[in-house]
Design a protein around this motif. Structure first.
Motif, PDB file in Angstrom:
ATOM      1  N   VAL A 171      -4.315   6.528  -3.273  1.00 17.70           N
ATOM      2  CA  VAL A 171      -3.863   5.269  -2.665  1.00 17.70           C
ATOM      3  C   VAL A 171      -3.633   4.220  -3.745  1.00 17.70           C
ATOM      4  N   SER A 172      -2.531   3.493  -3.593  1.00 18.00           N
ATOM      5  CA  SER A 172      -2.247   2.328  -4.422  1.00 18.00           C
ATOM      6  C   SER A 172      -2.196   1.097  -3.524  1.00 18.00           C
ATOM      7  N   HIS A 173      -2.796   0.003  -3.968  1.00 23.02           N
ATOM      8  CA  HIS A 173      -2.738  -1.252  -3.229  1.00 23.02           C
ATOM      9  C   HIS A 173      -1.913  -2.309  -3.960  1.00 23.02           C
ATOM     10  N   ASN A 174      -1.148  -1.880  -4.979  1.00 24.36           N
ATOM     11  CA  ASN A 174      -0.339  -2.833  -5.748  1.00 24.36           C
ATOM     12  C   ASN A 174       1.081  -2.309  -5.972  1.00 24.36           C
ATOM     13  N   GLY A 181      -7.485   1.364   4.950  1.00 28.77           N
ATOM     14  CA  GLY A 181      -6.518   1.680   3.904  1.00 28.77           C
ATOM     15  C   GLY A 181      -6.750   2.993   3.205  1.00 28.77           C
ATOM     16  N   ASP A 210       0.833  -1.205   0.000  1.00 33.63           N
ATOM     17  CA  ASP A 210       0.000   0.000   0.000  1.00 33.63           C
ATOM     18  C   ASP A 210       0.868   1.256   0.000  1.00 33.63           C
TER      19      ASP A 210
END
Length: 208
Positions: free
Chosen positions: A98-101, A153, A80
């Motif tokens: 936000v990035s989750h990758n 998140g 994250d």
């Protein structure tokens, strides 16, 4: 421009130019072998470059927003990546992407604080994202330090807590470990002198 150099013990690596002369005000966050470097662009917007091999090489830059930006911050926890900025203009809110990758893609930015907010700061601890910023004080002039916590998140935040009120707060910093978040800021006290204040979370709850 933005430049990077890696130090490993007593070994000094080569200088890598990450961005040209129109880039400035860099920030960096690290998670394992992933390194994220964020900066502001002279013509507006912010860009991010990431390394997946502990800073030996960097992938091409990605622009996260093209709007005018005055202040930025970045935090990372595992895969994250959290990026906050203050937009310029008449509204000037604080935004969060936000990035989750691992920073490959980012979701659409959300607004986490209103037009009077400045100086966004981020930290992740105990499965929670802490966002802090300065906002006009309720009384006495100057700024108060505000904190909001997200347990999902960055998708949503709970109520905002005024961590410092009536102290004319400035220069906030957040740091975190796996269990707690720590807040440090400067403020003017009653005699007009500047002091430094510290607060921390307990079991990743509300700051105290």
């Amino acid at each position: 421009g933005v430049w990077y150099r890696k130090l490993t013990g007593t070994t000094v690596g080569s200088v890598i130019q990450l961005a040209g002369d129109d880039a400035f005000d860099p920030r960096m966050a690290v998670a394992g072998s992933n390194i994220y470097v964020l900066w502001r662009n002279v013509g507006g917007g912010i860009s991010l470059r990431r390394s997946t091999d502990a800073g030996e090489t960097f992938l091409p830059a990605v622009q996260l927003t093209g709007e005018g930006v005055t202040e930025i911050d970045v935090s990372v926890a595992g895969a994250d990546v959290f990026v906050a900025w203050r937009a310029t203009g008449a509204t000037g809110p604080l935004r969060l992407a936000v990035s989750h990758n691992d920073g490959i893609t980012f979701g659409a930015p959300s607004t986490i604080a209103g037009p009077a907010a400045t100086t966004p700061r981020l930290a992740f601890a105990g499965g929670k994202l802490f966002a802090a910023w300065l906002a006009p004080a309720l009384s006495g002039g100057g700024s108060d330090l505000l904190v909001a916590v997200s347990g999902d998140g960055g998708a949503s935040f709970g109520g905002t807590q005024r961590l410092a009120t009536g102290l004319r707060s400035a220069r906030p910093i957040i740091a975190a470990n796996s269990a707690r978040a720590f807040f440090v800021w400067n403020a003017l006290v009653n005699d007009g002198s500047a002091d430094t204040f510290v607060a921390r979370t307990v079991d990743c709850g509300e700051p105290q």
